[in-house]
Every structure is written in structure tokens, then in C-alpha cells.
Design an enzyme around this catalytic site. Sequence first.
Site, PDB file in Angstrom:
ATOM      1  N   SER A 101       8.964   6.534 -47.348  1.00  0.00           N
ATOM      2  CA  SER A 101       7.767   5.754 -47.062  1.00  0.00           C
ATOM      3  C   SER A 101       7.445   4.838 -48.234  1.00  0.00           C
ATOM      4  O   SER A 101       7.865   5.077 -49.372  1.00  0.00           O
ATOM      5  CB  SER A 101       6.573   6.683 -46.806  1.00  0.00           C
ATOM      6  OG  SER A 101       5.985   7.109 -48.025  1.00  0.00           O
ATOM      7  N   ASP A 102       6.679   3.797 -47.965  1.00  0.00           N
ATOM      8  CA  ASP A 102       6.179   2.980 -49.065  1.00  0.00           C
ATOM      9  C   ASP A 102       5.142   3.784 -49.848  1.00  0.00           C
ATOM     10  O   ASP A 102       4.697   4.846 -49.420  1.00  0.00           O
ATOM     11  CB  ASP A 102       5.595   1.668 -48.538  1.00  0.00           C
ATOM     12  CG  ASP A 102       5.759   0.526 -49.526  1.00  0.00           C
ATOM     13  OD1 ASP A 102       5.820   0.795 -50.741  1.00  0.00           O
ATOM     14  OD2 ASP A 102       5.812  -0.643 -49.090  1.00  0.00           O
TER      15      ASP A 102
END
Length: 618
Positions: A333-334
Site C-alpha cells: 500500500s502507499d
Amino acid sequence: MPPTSPAAAADTLTARNGTRFRDLNGNGTMEPYEDPRLSTAERVADLMTRLSLAEKAGLMFHTQVVATADGKVSNAPIRPGRVGAADLVGGKLITHLNVTEMPGPREMARWQNAVQELAARSPHGIPVTLSTDPRHGFGHNAAASFAARDLSAWPDQIGLAAIGDPDLVRRFGDVARREYLALGIRAALHPSVDLATEPRWARQYTTFGQDGELAGRLVVAYLEGFQGARLGPGSVACITKHFPGGGPQLDGEDPHFPYGREQIYPGGRFDEHLAPFRAAIAAGTAGLMPYYGIPMALELEGEPIEEIGFGFNRQIITGLLRERLGYDGVVCSDWGPVTDALSPDGSRGLPARAWGAEELTRHERVRRIVEAGCDQLGGEECVEILIDLVESGDIPESRIDESARRLLAVKFDLGLFDDPFVSEDEAVAVVGAPRFVAEGLAAQVRAMVALTPLDALPVRPARLHLDGLDPAAVAGAAEIVDDPGDADLIVVRIAAPWEARDTYMLESGFHAGSLDFAEADVARILGLVAVAPTALVVGLDRPAILTPFLDSGITLLAEFGASDRAVLDVVLGGAEPEGRLPFDLPRSMAAVETSFSDVPGDTADALFRAGYAAKNLR
């Protein structure tokens, strides 16, 4: 191969069959996962039978640290509410660390060796994978990229697109790989293959521009330079981002911030933005990162897509990426999708980028991200939440095992289990080596784009007036004069315009808003044109409205990450630019505001189209 760090030599033993191995669990026996002769699959399978839930959970977090100049693994947190590297590795058993600020090469090598020595004391000695955002260019934004400093300086990624040469991109990747390896950095949180179709978006300088076909060709070369034909001990694993394409932001705002959460496709070009990721997957990218944005009014194959951030979105991560595109690599994920953050001095905050999931608890957010199909939570360290979810039965341990296997496979492929240490002397010799610096400088020059013919510039001017450049960069090639009226040539260097914002942490690093120059800047520069021949060099980290300058007699050049030396080499005729525009330069903000954010080249009557360069007549 034994570790290169003398302090870690004690963990290297010789088996009865003569095989040298690292005794990672300290039992004096070469277990299958410690056996360098076995395949990655065999070693992963053996290690998975030995790991505790805490060790597996630790693999699934990839968070930030600062490398300290004294070479010691500090427990000072990167920001309030967090813990330092010593507790991340030694306590939470987190083995993926994203390095932000770094000391010099020798100190960085010493620090990374200390991190690996700490990791070797964990129950099964899982080595740490150090990662970084881009740090070979000129753009400096703590949430996106770091200026080169000790490393060789190349144009920003958008400058590589301006050159458009896969061989050059491959060479850049190879040089950057060597410098990263010397420092112990084994994962690159790049490249970005988002398409620069919304002129106002702040992240364009880290992309390959607006052309999806070009981005597809260049990402393959980029991955070849960093990873090689396949991951191995000489590779740097790349995490390509931001799946499925972060360029088409509503009004060009960035989803790091609450006002930029919507990602829109008014032109119906979703598949065009997806195309470079298909190329990256085919080329074997080790990882992919989804963006923060919420897909608005998006349908895929007739199915409405839930309006929740891509990292939380099972239809996108599992349905599209895993099942339809067949990707089985790591998905990270970011950064910061679960936990609110404070700046290091506690002066301002940034809410968790949990767009569409704002009302969920932290436990619920972690569960949604894992259920969506992500293997890692970027920028987070809340290991205890994931462990709670497994122990409560909300997430089956088999799902954690699935991600742990992928993450361990990359570590084994990179050779980290066999030798994660680096040489301090090698780091000093390799990082910023003169041949690498020279290649980077040449690329800076090549990436520049002549927007008007250069023949209007005087040949070998004797007297220069510089505005926005360091006189030291002239290196005796001309006399520097303070009064523009005394100059044979005036050279002005200016950045593309942007609107300063400072409400949220990190916000000041994002160049967003209007592309129009301030009236005072336009008047000042046009006033110089009336005094002497003038060259205006504009740093295009994103497009700028250059219409006021076009018919003034000024010579216009664009740069995409360049030193003053590179700029003056071109202006004074010592080198020739070869770049072509990687995106359109709009004629007006009105044209930008009425264009479709997902459609490349959609601004009406653009001043210059992507691919343009003036003919060089000098």
C-alpha cells in the site's frame, strides 16, 4: 559467501559438507532455509514452518526511518507517536525499512550493517530490506523524492522521458542500482508509471510523461537496469507505482491530502492509464503500489467499482490485478493509510490517507487493506493490530502466510539471507563515482528542450547577467556583470509556477494549483528582454503557461532536473539539448480547466504539444 562485515562474521559456519552458511537461528546446524544451495521456493517453504505469527506480521509492514550519521541504530522516532529503528527491528520484528534522510556513504554503509546485525539477533535472523524513494534527481519532496546529494545526479524521471531513449534509461537504472547496492539499499519505491494527463498534478516530475506507449517502453528498460533479467544478489527490487494509474486527479489535486481524494475518468481512458502497468508486470516488477485515490464513477466490464481508496479496494487489487492481470508479486500500500501522522516537531498533522474508509477504525482499515489483497502496509508500524485480527479470527493466518511467502521470496532472491552486509570502502568508491557523475551531467543536458530556436543567442558572449543561477557555474567562460544593461546575454532560470500551501504536513513539497506565472515575474522578465538578448530556462516539474513570453523575442528552454552547469553549457553553446516535451504545454488555464483529466493532450490549442522541440539552427 561469508558476510562482509567483520562484526557479523561469527554467525557464519561451515557445514559438514563444506558449505558455508549463516547460522541465523543460532543452533549450529544448517537448516534448509539457511542452505544457499537450495532454491528460493525450498527455503521459503522451510522457513514458513518455523515462523511465529509475530515474525510473519512484521514482514507485512514497511515503514520509514532516518539513517543516523553516527552509524548506530537509534531508537529516536521519525515523528511523534512512532518508535525508532531499534524497536522496529528488535521489538516489532519489522524487516522492511524505508530510509528517508541519509548521511554520507561511509556512515550510511556503517548504519545499514548495524541494522543487519540487529536483525540477525531476531529468532530466525530475517534480514532487513532497505528501500528508498527516488534520490538521483533534483526534485526534493519528503513524500516523493530526494535530491541526489552524494549520489550521481541525473534528470528527474520526467527528464528521462524527454530524452526518450530506452538504452539511456537502462543505463541510468544500472548506475543507480550500483550506487544503491553499495549503500545496502535493496528496494526502490519507484518507478512511477502514472500518465501525466492532468497538467496541474504535482507528481508529474516522477513520471514518464503523458504518452502511455512511451511509458511502457521506458519502464521495461528501467526495470532491466535495476533488477536485471531476474532478481538476484546484484538486483534492486522495484515497486512500480501507482496502480492502476494516479494521473487523472480531479482538478489536479494530490490524494496525499483530503481535498485531492477523487480520481476521475471523464474521457473513459482507464485502460490507457493501466497499459504501462501491464508492461511492468510483463517485465517482472518485484512489487506494485496502489495509489490513495478514490475511483469515481468507474465501471470495469459493466461492474461498478466501489468508491474507496485503491489500497482498500478488493475489486482493484484482487479482482483486476491478481485475477485478471495474473500478478503474483508483492503489493505494498502507499504510505500511511491507517494512522494519522504528526510532523517531526508536532506542529501540524496529516490524516491517514484512508479515503472512503475515514469512518472505519484502525483495526477495520487494516483488515480491509489485507482483504483487498495487499501484502504490506506502507508507512505503518501497527503490527499489534494485525496480530489482534488474526488471533481474533477476523483474518485467517493462512492469508498472512500468503503474503509472508511473497515477501520472503524477494529477500531470498536478493541474496539477503546469505549476505546482507556492505563494505564501507566500497560505498565511498562507488557512490558518486566520477564516471557516474559525468554520465548524469550529460543526461541533464540531453533532457533539456529548446522551445524556440537557439540561434538568437549570441555566440560566446563575453559578459553575462545571471538571474536565478550560481555565477560559479560559469567557470570562467564569461565575465559576470551585475547590471543587465552591461550584459551581452541575460540568462534567467525560474521554476514552473505553483501555489504555496501549508495546512498539512508535507503539503509545501507538492507544487499544485495554477500554472500561470505571477504578473510581477512576467513583467520583470519581459523588462530584461528589452535590455539585452535573454534566455529563459524554465524548470518543468509540471507544465507551465509560457504564453506571455512566446512572442517577446526571448529564447525559451525547458529543463527537467539539471544543474546550473548543465543549463549554462546549453545556453552558451557548449552542449546541445536533445529532449522533446514529455507533456503538452497548455496555452491558458482556461484550456486546462475545461480539459478531461484522463485524456493525454486534451487541452485545446496547446502552446506546444508533447514531442515538440524547436529546430536547432545554431
